[in-house]
Design a protein around this motif. Sequence first.
Motif, PDB file in Angstrom:
ATOM      1  N   SER A  78       0.831  -1.207   0.000  1.00  0.00           N
ATOM      2  CA  SER A  78       0.000   0.000   0.000  1.00  0.00           C
ATOM      3  C   SER A  78       0.865   1.257   0.000  1.00  0.00           C
ATOM      4  N   GLY A  79       1.876   1.281   0.850  1.00  0.00           N
ATOM      5  CA  GLY A  79       2.771   2.436   0.908  1.00  0.00           C
ATOM      6  C   GLY A  79       3.452   2.703  -0.420  1.00  0.00           C
ATOM      7  N   ILE A  80       3.881   1.645  -1.079  1.00  0.00           N
ATOM      8  CA  ILE A  80       4.561   1.783  -2.367  1.00  0.00           C
ATOM      9  C   ILE A  80       3.580   2.216  -3.456  1.00  0.00           C
ATOM     10  N   LEU A  81       2.396   1.614  -3.490  1.00  0.00           N
ATOM     11  CA  LEU A  81       1.425   1.940  -4.539  1.00  0.00           C
ATOM     12  C   LEU A  81       0.904   3.373  -4.424  1.00  0.00           C
ATOM     13  N   LYS A  82       0.694   3.836  -3.200  1.00  0.00           N
ATOM     14  CA  LYS A  82       0.182   5.200  -3.012  1.00  0.00           C
ATOM     15  C   LYS A  82       1.143   6.243  -3.559  1.00  0.00           C
ATOM     16  N   SER A  83       2.421   5.964  -3.525  1.00  0.00           N
ATOM     17  CA  SER A  83       3.410   6.938  -4.007  1.00  0.00           C
ATOM     18  C   SER A  83       3.807   6.684  -5.467  1.00  0.00           C
ATOM     19  N   ASN A  84       3.198   5.707  -6.110  1.00  0.00           N
ATOM     20  CA  ASN A  84       3.532   5.361  -7.485  1.00  0.00           C
ATOM     21  C   ASN A  84       2.564   6.057  -8.445  1.00  0.00           C
ATOM     22  N   PRO A  85       3.065   6.928  -9.326  1.00  0.00           N
ATOM     23  CA  PRO A  85       2.173   7.641 -10.252  1.00  0.00           C
ATOM     24  C   PRO A  85       1.451   6.727 -11.239  1.00  0.00           C
ATOM     25  N   ASN A  86       1.900   5.488 -11.382  1.00  0.00           N
ATOM     26  CA  ASN A  86       1.217   4.537 -12.268  1.00  0.00           C
ATOM     27  C   ASN A  86      -0.056   3.961 -11.649  1.00  0.00           C
ATOM     28  N   PHE A  87      -0.269   4.258 -10.362  1.00  0.00           N
ATOM     29  CA  PHE A  87      -1.490   3.838  -9.661  1.00  0.00           C
ATOM     30  C   PHE A  87      -2.170   5.089  -9.095  1.00  0.00           C
ATOM     31  N   PRO A  88      -2.605   6.012  -9.966  1.00  0.00           N
ATOM     32  CA  PRO A  88      -3.066   7.332  -9.517  1.00  0.00           C
ATOM     33  C   PRO A  88      -4.304   7.302  -8.626  1.00  0.00           C
ATOM     34  N   ASP A  89      -5.147   6.304  -8.768  1.00  0.00           N
ATOM     35  CA  ASP A  89      -6.394   6.259  -7.998  1.00  0.00           C
ATOM     36  C   ASP A  89      -6.318   5.364  -6.776  1.00  0.00           C
ATOM     37  N   PHE A  90      -5.199   4.667  -6.597  1.00  0.00           N
ATOM     38  CA  PHE A  90      -5.069   3.751  -5.465  1.00  0.00           C
ATOM     39  C   PHE A  90      -4.986   4.548  -4.163  1.00  0.00           C
ATOM     40  N   GLU A  91      -5.877   4.222  -3.216  1.00  0.00           N
ATOM     41  CA  GLU A  91      -5.861   4.874  -1.899  1.00  0.00           C
ATOM     42  C   GLU A  91      -5.225   3.975  -0.854  1.00  0.00           C
ATOM     43  N   LYS A  92      -5.727   2.747  -0.800  1.00  0.00           N
ATOM     44  CA  LYS A  92      -5.219   1.761   0.151  1.00  0.00           C
ATOM     45  C   LYS A  92      -5.968   0.461  -0.100  1.00  0.00           C
ATOM     46  N   TRP A  93      -5.578  -0.567   0.622  1.00  0.00           N
ATOM     47  CA  TRP A  93      -6.300  -1.835   0.570  1.00  0.00           C
ATOM     48  C   TRP A  93      -7.484  -1.747   1.510  1.00  0.00           C
ATOM     49  N   GLY A  94      -8.531  -2.466   1.201  1.00  0.00           N
ATOM     50  CA  GLY A  94      -9.686  -2.518   2.074  1.00  0.00           C
ATOM     51  C   GLY A  94      -9.382  -3.305   3.332  1.00  0.00           C
ATOM     52  N   SER A  95     -10.243  -3.123   4.318  1.00  0.00           N
ATOM     53  CA  SER A  95     -10.063  -3.883   5.559  1.00  0.00           C
ATOM     54  C   SER A  95     -10.458  -5.336   5.326  1.00  0.00           C
ATOM     55  N   GLY A  96      -9.854  -6.202   6.072  1.00  0.00           N
ATOM     56  CA  GLY A  96     -10.201  -7.615   6.009  1.00  0.00           C
ATOM     57  C   GLY A  96      -9.577  -8.338   4.828  1.00  0.00           C
ATOM     58  N   TYR A  97      -9.823  -9.635   4.791  1.00  0.00           N
ATOM     59  CA  TYR A  97      -9.317 -10.508   3.742  1.00  0.00           C
ATOM     60  C   TYR A  97     -10.020 -11.844   3.876  1.00  0.00           C
ATOM     61  N   GLY A  98      -9.887 -12.666   2.866  1.00  0.00           N
ATOM     62  CA  GLY A  98     -10.336 -14.049   2.935  1.00  0.00           C
ATOM     63  C   GLY A  98      -9.109 -14.940   2.854  1.00  0.00           C
ATOM     64  N   ALA A  99      -9.051 -15.968   3.667  1.00  0.00           N
ATOM     65  CA  ALA A  99      -7.953 -16.936   3.626  1.00  0.00           C
ATOM     66  C   ALA A  99      -8.551 -18.334   3.747  1.00  0.00           C
ATOM     67  N   PHE A 100      -8.221 -19.160   2.787  1.00  0.00           N
ATOM     68  CA  PHE A 100      -8.817 -20.494   2.715  1.00  0.00           C
ATOM     69  C   PHE A 100      -7.704 -21.527   2.577  1.00  0.00           C
ATOM     70  N   SER A 101      -7.708 -22.513   3.453  1.00  0.00           N
ATOM     71  CA  SER A 101      -6.663 -23.532   3.405  1.00  0.00           C
ATOM     72  C   SER A 101      -6.834 -24.399   2.161  1.00  0.00           C
ATOM     73  N   VAL A 102      -5.711 -24.813   1.604  1.00  0.00           N
ATOM     74  CA  VAL A 102      -5.700 -25.601   0.373  1.00  0.00           C
ATOM     75  C   VAL A 102      -4.836 -26.830   0.607  1.00  0.00           C
ATOM     76  N   GLY A 103      -5.394 -27.982   0.341  1.00  0.00           N
ATOM     77  CA  GLY A 103      -4.625 -29.222   0.447  1.00  0.00           C
ATOM     78  C   GLY A 103      -3.661 -29.351  -0.715  1.00  0.00           C
ATOM     79  N   TRP A 104      -2.555 -30.063  -0.506  1.00  0.00           N
ATOM     80  CA  TRP A 104      -1.533 -30.218  -1.528  1.00  0.00           C
ATOM     81  C   TRP A 104      -2.116 -30.743  -2.838  1.00  0.00           C
ATOM     82  N   ARG A 105      -3.074 -31.642  -2.755  1.00  0.00           N
ATOM     83  CA  ARG A 105      -3.672 -32.229  -3.959  1.00  0.00           C
ATOM     84  C   ARG A 105      -4.538 -31.229  -4.730  1.00  0.00           C
ATOM     85  N   GLU A 106      -4.916 -30.139  -4.092  1.00  0.00           N
ATOM     86  CA  GLU A 106      -5.765 -29.119  -4.738  1.00  0.00           C
ATOM     87  C   GLU A 106      -4.961 -27.959  -5.323  1.00  0.00           C
TER      88      GLU A 106
END
Length: 149
Positions: A78-106
């Motif tokens: 986020s810190g890097i993107l906010k100061s990068n002119p190639n991402f002019p509209d980027f403000e920050k990442w949203g709160s939260g995330y999804g994390a899902f466990s994945v088995g080796w076979r998947e």
Amino acid sequence: MSYTRNIQHIVFRTYQSKCTIPESQKRSLLALIFERCKHYKWWLLRVNAYRNHVHLLIDIPGTESVSKVVERLKSESSGILKSNPNFPDFEKWGSGYGAFSVGWREVEVVKQYIANQTEHHSCESFQDELRRLLTENGIEPNEWFDRQW
């Protein structure tokens, strides 16, 4: 000696799910995430982004927690993107995330899923995608989900 395999499919979005990841700059975002993972010695199996969100397939060492990995990735990028002119509209990442466990076979199936984000989102919104991922992983989206995502 301890052995661990903690493969996670992690999804996080831009602030308010705004489309602030320009297609022309997506590779630089993915390279940034790759470099951060390499720096911390996290094994990144696949990463991709689409307009307003990022998907990662990552094997997290037993000495790390999912929340710390996501916190570092979001904070540092986020810190890097906010100061990068190639991402002019980027403000920050949203709160939260999804994390899902994945088995080796998947792993290969999830890699392909992440690789095909552009095609996938031609017929499904990010909100619908996340709702489906939650449901497939036994998590019931609640009222908060509908307000936040």
